[in-house]
Enzyme design. Structure first.
Site, PDB file in Angstrom:
ATOM      1  N   ARG A 101      11.677  -6.397   4.425  1.00  0.00           N
ATOM      2  CA  ARG A 101      11.807  -5.012   3.960  1.00  0.00           C
ATOM      3  C   ARG A 101      12.765  -4.145   4.789  1.00  0.00           C
ATOM      4  O   ARG A 101      12.860  -4.271   6.000  1.00  0.00           O
ATOM      5  CB  ARG A 101      10.444  -4.346   3.791  1.00  0.00           C
ATOM      6  CG  ARG A 101       9.673  -4.039   5.013  1.00  0.00           C
ATOM      7  CD  ARG A 101       8.283  -3.518   4.615  1.00  0.00           C
ATOM      8  NE  ARG A 101       7.533  -3.180   5.814  1.00  0.00           N
ATOM      9  CZ  ARG A 101       6.264  -2.865   5.808  1.00  0.00           C
ATOM     10  NH1 ARG A 101       5.582  -2.839   4.696  1.00  0.00           N
ATOM     11  NH2 ARG A 101       5.652  -2.577   6.936  1.00  0.00           N
ATOM     12  N   ARG A 122      -8.915   2.206   9.676  1.00  0.00           N
ATOM     13  CA  ARG A 122      -8.470   0.852   9.991  1.00  0.00           C
ATOM     14  C   ARG A 122      -9.506   0.107  10.829  1.00  0.00           C
ATOM     15  O   ARG A 122      -9.288  -1.055  11.174  1.00  0.00           O
ATOM     16  CB  ARG A 122      -7.168   0.936  10.776  1.00  0.00           C
ATOM     17  CG  ARG A 122      -5.937   0.473   9.990  1.00  0.00           C
ATOM     18  CD  ARG A 122      -4.767   0.527  10.929  1.00  0.00           C
ATOM     19  NE  ARG A 122      -3.620  -0.189  10.489  1.00  0.00           N
ATOM     20  CZ  ARG A 122      -2.594   0.353   9.834  1.00  0.00           C
ATOM     21  NH1 ARG A 122      -2.638   1.610   9.476  1.00  0.00           N
ATOM     22  NH2 ARG A 122      -1.538  -0.370   9.539  1.00  0.00           N
ATOM     23  N   LYS A 142       0.818  -1.227   0.000  1.00  0.00           N
ATOM     24  CA  LYS A 142       0.000   0.000   0.000  1.00  0.00           C
ATOM     25  C   LYS A 142       0.844   1.267   0.000  1.00  0.00           C
ATOM     26  O   LYS A 142       0.610   2.156  -0.784  1.00  0.00           O
ATOM     27  CB  LYS A 142      -0.848   0.091   1.279  1.00  0.00           C
ATOM     28  CG  LYS A 142      -2.015  -0.783   1.385  1.00  0.00           C
ATOM     29  CD  LYS A 142      -2.920  -0.386   2.548  1.00  0.00           C
ATOM     30  CE  LYS A 142      -2.303  -0.100   3.892  1.00  0.00           C
ATOM     31  NZ  LYS A 142      -1.617  -1.083   4.631  1.00  0.00           N
ATOM     32  N   ARG A 164       0.190  -7.630  14.186  1.00  0.00           N
ATOM     33  CA  ARG A 164      -0.377  -6.643  13.251  1.00  0.00           C
ATOM     34  C   ARG A 164      -1.319  -7.324  12.257  1.00  0.00           C
ATOM     35  O   ARG A 164      -2.359  -6.774  11.900  1.00  0.00           O
ATOM     36  CB  ARG A 164       0.739  -5.903  12.505  1.00  0.00           C
ATOM     37  CG  ARG A 164       1.351  -4.800  13.363  1.00  0.00           C
ATOM     38  CD  ARG A 164       2.726  -4.414  12.892  1.00  0.00           C
ATOM     39  NE  ARG A 164       2.749  -3.847  11.573  1.00  0.00           N
ATOM     40  CZ  ARG A 164       3.834  -3.860  10.783  1.00  0.00           C
ATOM     41  NH1 ARG A 164       4.943  -4.417  11.184  1.00  0.00           N
ATOM     42  NH2 ARG A 164       3.778  -3.315   9.597  1.00  0.00           N
ATOM     43  N   ARG A 167      12.105  -1.391   9.965  1.00  0.00           N
ATOM     44  CA  ARG A 167      11.215  -0.693  10.891  1.00  0.00           C
ATOM     45  C   ARG A 167      11.189  -1.446  12.209  1.00  0.00           C
ATOM     46  O   ARG A 167      11.224  -2.674  12.221  1.00  0.00           O
ATOM     47  CB  ARG A 167       9.795  -0.687  10.296  1.00  0.00           C
ATOM     48  CG  ARG A 167       9.430   0.615   9.660  1.00  0.00           C
ATOM     49  CD  ARG A 167       8.163   0.508   8.881  1.00  0.00           C
ATOM     50  NE  ARG A 167       7.002   0.112   9.670  1.00  0.00           N
ATOM     51  CZ  ARG A 167       5.753   0.118   9.191  1.00  0.00           C
ATOM     52  NH1 ARG A 167       5.527   0.500   7.948  1.00  0.00           N
ATOM     53  NH2 ARG A 167       4.740  -0.255   9.939  1.00  0.00           N
TER      54      ARG A 167
HETATM   55  P1  AMP Z   1       1.411   1.319   8.979  1.00  0.00           P
HETATM   56  O1  AMP Z   1       2.628   2.124   8.666  1.00  0.00           O
HETATM   57  O2  AMP Z   1       0.204   1.762   8.202  1.00  0.00           O
HETATM   58  O3  AMP Z   1       1.654  -0.165   8.887  1.00  0.00           O
HETATM   59  O4  AMP Z   1       1.063   1.617  10.525  1.00  0.00           O
HETATM   60  C1  AMP Z   1       1.980   1.322  11.555  1.00  0.00           C
HETATM   61  C2  AMP Z   1       1.264   1.298  12.902  1.00  0.00           C
HETATM   62  O5  AMP Z   1       0.685   2.575  13.180  1.00  0.00           O
HETATM   63  C3  AMP Z   1       0.103   0.313  13.005  1.00  0.00           C
HETATM   64  O6  AMP Z   1       0.544  -1.004  13.288  1.00  0.00           O
HETATM   65  C4  AMP Z   1      -0.697   0.929  14.149  1.00  0.00           C
HETATM   66  O7  AMP Z   1      -0.075   0.664  15.401  1.00  0.00           O
HETATM   67  C5  AMP Z   1      -0.555   2.427  13.877  1.00  0.00           C
HETATM   68  N1  AMP Z   1      -1.637   2.977  13.018  1.00  0.00           N
HETATM   69  C6  AMP Z   1      -1.502   3.530  11.772  1.00  0.00           C
HETATM   70  N2  AMP Z   1      -2.686   3.928  11.286  1.00  0.00           N
HETATM   71  C7  AMP Z   1      -3.608   3.616  12.237  1.00  0.00           C
HETATM   72  C8  AMP Z   1      -5.023   3.760  12.323  1.00  0.00           C
HETATM   73  N3  AMP Z   1      -5.751   4.304  11.323  1.00  0.00           N
HETATM   74  N4  AMP Z   1      -5.632   3.322  13.456  1.00  0.00           N
HETATM   75  C9  AMP Z   1      -4.935   2.777  14.465  1.00  0.00           C
HETATM   76  N5  AMP Z   1      -3.605   2.600  14.453  1.00  0.00           N
HETATM   77  C10 AMP Z   1      -2.927   3.021  13.351  1.00  0.00           C
END
Ligand code: AMP
Length: 212
Positions: A124, A85, A13, A167, A156
């Protein structure tokens, strides 16, 4: 245009969303990136969410909705990566669109199975200096150095095996139902997220062009 990118963690994404934004002049709104920047800068928000991110859980809905309201209220052309989410966030987003007179143009669902996303996430790396992303399954990065600027490539902190499992579980429980939520609104476009990244980008571009 206003667009949402849905898909499991590691579905590609973020990479694809940034390409779409660059090619269409849309603002990129990545909630994970916003949270990580806050953690790195040690802000109040960052201190509050640091452990949640490291454990692979979701940050609470009201915090995320407040962040997204600030990000979108003055924008007309943007793409959201990582928001909504949960169904609660999706409903709140619909209300914010009503409040600010905005219309959702498309929801792209990047379809990749769980085994593939796990493999991708654990492989990654990215360059903290210039932001270029790499994957050990595609790129030759034996020396762990960035081919663009020579920076040291890092993973990361939430890309560990335990956190990835959590996750993906959070995704299956809370985010996967959004596919049906937007399908019912007749706005969801399913895009196959496997194969050559250039081809995936072409599929997304074609899907969005057909919406215009
Ligand atoms: P991502 O980079 O999109 O994989 O997000 C990394 C982490 O940020 C996720 O595992 C959540 O802990 C938090 N996070 C990002 N976006 C959201 C959201 N819309 N709602 C809740 N937690 C979020």
């Amino acid at each position: 245009m206003i667009c949402i990118f849905l898909g499991a963690p590691g579905s590609g994404k973020g990479t694809q969303a940034k390409r779409v934004c660059a090619s269409r002049g849309m603002k990129y709104i990545g909630t994970g990136e916003i949270l990580r920047e806050n953690v790195a800068a040690g802000t109040e928000l960052g201190k509050k969410v640091k452990a949640i991110l490291e454990e692979g859980h979701l940050v609470d809905d009201s915090t995320m909705i407040a962040i997204i309201e600030e990000e979108i209220k003055n924008e007309d052309s943007f793409l959201m990566d990582g928001f909504p989410r949960t169904v609660c966030q999706a409903e709140a987003l619909g209300e914010l669109f009503g409040k600010y007179g905005k219309n959702l143009g498309a929801v792209i669902f990047l379809d990749v199975d769980v085994e593939e996303v796990t493999k991708r996430i654990l492989g990654r790396f990215s360059c903290p200096s210039c932001g270029k992303d790499y994957n050990v399954h595609i790129d030759d990065i034996k020396d762990k150095r960035c081919s663009v600027c020579g920076g040291e490539l890092l993973q990361r902190s939430d890309d560990t095996e335990d956190t990835v499992r959590e996750r993906i579980e959070e995704y299956s429980r809370k985010t996967a139902p959004l596919k049906e939520f937007y399908e019912k609104k007749n706005i969801l476009i399913n895009v196959r997220g496997t194969g050559n990244p250039v081809k995936i980008f072409e599929r997304i571009t074609e899907a969005l062009d057909n919406k215009n």
